[in-house]
Each structure stands twice: as structure tokens, then as C-alpha cells.
Motif scaffolding. Sequence first.
Motif, PDB file in Angstrom:
ATOM      1  N   THR A  43       0.852  -1.179   0.000  1.00 16.69           N
ATOM      2  CA  THR A  43       0.000   0.000   0.000  1.00 16.69           C
ATOM      3  C   THR A  43       0.891   1.234   0.000  1.00 16.69           C
ATOM      4  O   THR A  43       1.920   1.267   0.675  1.00 16.69           O
ATOM      5  CB  THR A  43      -0.950   0.060   1.199  1.00 16.69           C
ATOM      6  OG1 THR A  43      -1.784   1.233   1.072  1.00 16.69           O
ATOM      7  CG2 THR A  43      -0.205   0.150   2.513  1.00 16.69           C
ATOM      8  N   ASP A  45      -0.690   4.237   0.424  1.00 15.62           N
ATOM      9  CA  ASP A  45      -1.487   5.209   1.169  1.00 15.62           C
ATOM     10  C   ASP A  45      -0.797   5.451   2.505  1.00 15.62           C
ATOM     11  O   ASP A  45      -0.666   4.528   3.321  1.00 15.62           O
ATOM     12  CB  ASP A  45      -2.902   4.669   1.395  1.00 15.62           C
ATOM     13  CG  ASP A  45      -3.813   5.672   2.069  1.00 15.62           C
ATOM     14  OD1 ASP A  45      -3.317   6.617   2.696  1.00 15.62           O
ATOM     15  OD2 ASP A  45      -5.046   5.502   1.965  1.00 15.62           O
ATOM     16  N   LYS A  48      -2.134   4.025   5.783  1.00 16.91           N
ATOM     17  CA  LYS A  48      -2.393   2.586   5.896  1.00 16.91           C
ATOM     18  C   LYS A  48      -1.129   1.737   5.916  1.00 16.91           C
ATOM     19  O   LYS A  48      -1.205   0.521   5.795  1.00 16.91           O
ATOM     20  CB  LYS A  48      -3.283   2.128   4.727  1.00 16.91           C
ATOM     21  CG  LYS A  48      -4.634   2.808   4.646  1.00 16.91           C
ATOM     22  CD  LYS A  48      -5.513   2.497   5.846  1.00 16.91           C
ATOM     23  CE  LYS A  48      -6.898   3.132   5.709  1.00 16.91           C
ATOM     24  NZ  LYS A  48      -7.735   2.876   6.917  1.00 16.91           N
ATOM     25  N   SER A  58       6.767   5.046   1.124  1.00  9.51           N
ATOM     26  CA  SER A  58       5.833   6.169   1.213  1.00  9.51           C
ATOM     27  C   SER A  58       6.559   7.449   1.586  1.00  9.51           C
ATOM     28  O   SER A  58       6.225   8.537   1.105  1.00  9.51           O
ATOM     29  CB  SER A  58       4.738   5.872   2.249  1.00  9.51           C
ATOM     30  OG  SER A  58       3.892   4.827   1.810  1.00  9.51           O
ATOM     31  N   SER A 115      -5.994  16.732   3.560  1.00 10.62           N
ATOM     32  CA  SER A 115      -5.135  15.605   3.921  1.00 10.62           C
ATOM     33  C   SER A 115      -5.178  15.314   5.415  1.00 10.62           C
ATOM     34  O   SER A 115      -5.293  14.147   5.830  1.00 10.62           O
ATOM     35  CB  SER A 115      -3.688  15.891   3.492  1.00 10.62           C
ATOM     36  OG  SER A 115      -3.586  16.059   2.100  1.00 10.62           O
ATOM     37  N   SER A 119      -6.750  11.965   7.305  1.00 10.57           N
ATOM     38  CA  SER A 119      -6.002  11.130   8.240  1.00 10.57           C
ATOM     39  C   SER A 119      -6.720  11.010   9.577  1.00 10.57           C
ATOM     40  O   SER A 119      -6.754   9.935  10.181  1.00 10.57           O
ATOM     41  CB  SER A 119      -4.595  11.706   8.452  1.00 10.57           C
ATOM     42  OG  SER A 119      -3.812  11.581   7.284  1.00 10.57           O
ATOM     43  N   VAL A 184      -1.594  14.774   0.480  1.00 15.14           N
ATOM     44  CA  VAL A 184      -2.042  14.086  -0.736  1.00 15.14           C
ATOM     45  C   VAL A 184      -2.958  15.016  -1.528  1.00 15.14           C
ATOM     46  O   VAL A 184      -3.580  15.920  -0.962  1.00 15.14           O
ATOM     47  CB  VAL A 184      -2.786  12.780  -0.385  1.00 15.14           C
ATOM     48  CG1 VAL A 184      -1.857  11.804   0.321  1.00 15.14           C
ATOM     49  CG2 VAL A 184      -4.009  13.061   0.492  1.00 15.14           C
ATOM     50  N   ILE A 189      -7.836  11.581  -4.629  1.00 14.76           N
ATOM     51  CA  ILE A 189      -8.577  10.786  -3.643  1.00 14.76           C
ATOM     52  C   ILE A 189     -10.056  10.741  -4.007  1.00 14.76           C
ATOM     53  O   ILE A 189     -10.690   9.678  -4.020  1.00 14.76           O
ATOM     54  CB  ILE A 189      -8.413  11.376  -2.225  1.00 14.76           C
ATOM     55  CG1 ILE A 189      -6.937  11.417  -1.823  1.00 14.76           C
ATOM     56  CG2 ILE A 189      -9.244  10.583  -1.226  1.00 14.76           C
ATOM     57  CD1 ILE A 189      -6.294  10.088  -1.615  1.00 14.76           C
ATOM     58  N   PHE A 194      -6.465   7.115  -6.508  1.00 13.87           N
ATOM     59  CA  PHE A 194      -5.227   7.328  -5.764  1.00 13.87           C
ATOM     60  C   PHE A 194      -4.446   6.036  -5.562  1.00 13.87           C
ATOM     61  O   PHE A 194      -3.223   6.000  -5.743  1.00 13.87           O
ATOM     62  CB  PHE A 194      -5.539   7.962  -4.409  1.00 13.87           C
ATOM     63  CG  PHE A 194      -4.323   8.226  -3.560  1.00 13.87           C
ATOM     64  CD1 PHE A 194      -3.467   9.273  -3.853  1.00 13.87           C
ATOM     65  CD2 PHE A 194      -4.019   7.419  -2.468  1.00 13.87           C
ATOM     66  CE1 PHE A 194      -2.341   9.517  -3.081  1.00 13.87           C
ATOM     67  CE2 PHE A 194      -2.904   7.658  -1.688  1.00 13.87           C
ATOM     68  CZ  PHE A 194      -2.063   8.708  -1.999  1.00 13.87           C
ATOM     69  N   LEU A 195      -5.104   4.945  -5.186  1.00 20.44           N
ATOM     70  CA  LEU A 195      -4.406   3.703  -4.903  1.00 20.44           C
ATOM     71  C   LEU A 195      -3.851   3.054  -6.162  1.00 20.44           C
ATOM     72  O   LEU A 195      -2.833   2.360  -6.121  1.00 20.44           O
ATOM     73  CB  LEU A 195      -5.331   2.721  -4.168  1.00 20.44           C
ATOM     74  CG  LEU A 195      -5.796   3.164  -2.777  1.00 20.44           C
ATOM     75  CD1 LEU A 195      -6.674   2.111  -2.150  1.00 20.44           C
ATOM     76  CD2 LEU A 195      -4.599   3.457  -1.878  1.00 20.44           C
ATOM     77  N   PRO A 198      -1.051   6.503  -7.465  1.00 19.63           N
ATOM     78  CA  PRO A 198      -0.821   7.486  -6.395  1.00 19.63           C
ATOM     79  C   PRO A 198       0.017   8.667  -6.855  1.00 19.63           C
ATOM     80  O   PRO A 198       1.028   8.499  -7.536  1.00 19.63           O
ATOM     81  CB  PRO A 198      -0.095   6.678  -5.322  1.00 19.63           C
ATOM     82  CG  PRO A 198       0.484   5.513  -6.034  1.00 19.63           C
ATOM     83  CD  PRO A 198      -0.425   5.209  -7.162  1.00 19.63           C
TER      84      PRO A 198
END
Length: 455
Positions: A43, A45, A48, A58, A115, A119, A184, A189, A194-195, A198
Motif C-alpha cells: 500500500t 497510502d 495505511k 511512502s 489531507s 487522516s 495528498v 482521492i 489514488f491507490l 498514487p
Amino acid sequence: MNQIKFKLLILLLTFIFALTSNSAIPPKYGGVIRLAVFQNTLTLDPTKTLTSIEYCISDSLFDGLISLDRKGKILPCIVDSWTISEDKTTYTFHISNSAKFHNGRKITANDIKFSLQRSIINAEPYLLNQSSLGLILGINNYRSGKSKEVEGLKIIDENNFQISLEKPDDTFLSCLDSPVAWIVPRESIQKGVFLQKPIGNGPFKVKTGTGSEGEVLSLIANEDHIYGRPYLDGIKLIYASDLETALLQFETNEVDCLEIPNISYGRFKNNPVWFFRLVKSDYKQMFCIQVNSKSFPTKVRISDILRYGIDVQSILNMLYDQGTAISNDYQPKRAEKLSQESQIKLAKLIFFDSGDDIKKVADRIALDLSKIGIEINVSPLNRGDFQKALADRTYSLALRIIRISSDKVDDLNMPSFIPLFYYDTNVLQKSEVQHLPNLVRKSIFQFEYMYFLRL
């Protein structure tokens, strides 16, 4: 005699390495570093991330308001500067005109608010407690649905953003160097892409297109990064199904480095060739058990049963002492008495199946608890099922390896977590790769006369 020869060989290799070190050679642009990973899915993100490699990657894709250098000094990242009110509860950040997403769009105060609020809603509570977001005014009302936005997040204009705290806290700025505080793009999103694709704002960006066989992810240098292009051209993550496969990839020059499971540390520590290539990371992780209190009767002292019933030092011995016990309260007779009083006979222990170490630790915990009369159903889960189980609370106990930003467990403010031990990370790397475990944007390491990160 063999032990003396081994030590002399280590000293000789160290001396040779010092003579051939590239530290005095000016950095050059170019090159791709290849990392072996034991996950075939990742991932990206930042809210996550579950494993160390996901965090590090990330961290290369995303920037936040600030960053920390290797000595812990606070540096501006996507902002030029900030001001602090006299009562130390209000911080006003001035966004840099050079701060852009990978698609070229300028970062605005709207992106920061979106963002951080994302979160606050999506991140696990322990991440909010570790980061500065847990200090912001009005987050409880926002998380509970009593308010539609966070009271302490305010857009002044496109280039200025303000954060207000419930009360002063000297750690606020430094704790903003956290995945949940990375920025982000809102439109990515909201469109739900996004996933799959990204878009970040960090020194590296995701390479599009099909990679080579076994390639999990490929990153390329962000030419327009706020602090300039990183020296390295890219990073490739190559999947290895097990340690033997990864070692073969390493020996045949398909990868440059890999993380060594601590359960296998013994085979490396007495081999001078392998041992010289091992580097211990300063990346902070902790093994802990997350307790779902709703799965146990109210008066059951499950935390005490776990603390007294699990032989943490024995687990560390199994891992060749690659870690440090947080507490050493192993008292099996006391745990057995509490277990009998509670009448707990069965519990479910889940974990994210991310490597050999966590599997072995889960089995050892099950063995310890079986000795005090509690049968443990050990359930390794994939990422999706693990995160769903946590969200739905369909478990009794969850074994976790979590990144921590503090050496003091009390500062983590996680009442539902039972800390077991700090967990060392060892990386096997080619001799030309230096300081690899510091795979974060503040650090610099060399790879074939090239520096990986610019800052």
C-alpha cells in the motif's frame, strides 16, 4: 582459535572497507537501487502503512509540512516558514511557492486541510496519538461526527494555513514528521484513482507502465522536487517468496539489499562474509499485542494475563536477541491463576502475514498461553482481511509490529496495546551500499559513488 580468526578477519575487512570508502567522493547523479521484498502487494497510502518497507517507500513519495534531519532538527518541507502564537497553541504555516505534486499542480492550504482531516478520520487511533494530529483542537468532535470539519484546522488563504491545539505541546512540530501528516492531492482521492495511480509530492514518484518480471514497484526521480532532484535515478522493489529466493537474487546480482528476518540471524552472524554486509537499522519498531476488550468479559484482567503469561525474553532469545524487552514480567503461575479465575479457554490471535519473524512470534505466544490453559487460534491474514478484522473488531488479540516515534512506551498513549519488545531490523547489503537502513529523506547513503537522497 576459530573465534579469534573470525574477529581478526572482521577487523581486516573493516580496515579494507575504510580504505576504499566512497565518503570523500563527490556525489554523482544516476543509478537504480534494487530492494528485495517479501510482499507482493504494497500500500502506498500513507495512512495505511503496516510494514517498514511500506513506510520507507511512502516516505520517498510524500512530503509533509516539516521534516527532521538525522539529529532530530526540525526543517521546513513544503512550507517556507511558520510562526507560533505567544500561548504556543496556534501555528501558522506559510506554504512554499515551489511545493508541487507530481502532476505539477501547486500545493495549497486546501490540500493540507483535506489531507489532515482525511487522516484524522481514516488513521488508526494509535497513529493519531503518536503524531501531532491527536493534539489538534476539535478532532474528537470530528471523528464522532458531531462536527463537519476540524475546528483547529483553518485556511487563511491559498498559501497560508493555521493549526490550533487543545493545549500547548512542545513536541507538536517534531511529531508532524509522520505518515498521517503527509499531504495528498484532493482530486486524486475523490476520483478514487489514488491507490491505482498514487500522486505524491516527494523526491520520488511512481513509474507508470509494466515493469520487469517480479517487480512489485518502481519509483523514478522527481525532477521538480521542492529541494531538487534526488541523486539516484530510481528504486525498484523485487518480490522474493522467501529468504532463500532473496539470497539467490542477492548472490546473482538481481538485488542490492534485503531485510534479514531475525529468526534467521544466526546463520549470518558467524559467517564473516555475510556478517560484514549486515547493517542494523535505527528504524524504530515495536512488537505489541492489540487487545479487543469487547471480546472479553468486563472484569477479566486480560492485560495482566498477557504480561505475566508471555515469556518475552524467550522470544528474544529465539530471535537471537535482536531487540530489547520492554518489560520482563513473566510469572506463569500468576498468569495461570488469573486465567483460571477469568475462565478464558479460547482466544483468536490475528496478524498480518508479512514475514517469518511475526509467524514465529505468534506461534511462541500461543505456546506460552497454552501452558496457562488458554488455547490460541493463530490466524495469519492478508492485508485486506487484517485491516477489515481490525475495523470490524472480529478478533480477540492482534499481534502488531508498529513503527514508533518515541523510545518511551508511556508517551505512546495506547491503552489497548500491550508492548512486548523493541524490534531490531537488520539489512544485508552490497558492500558499495552504505547506511542503507536510513532509507528516509533526511539521510544520505551512497550507491556506486552516488547519493540516494539529496537532503
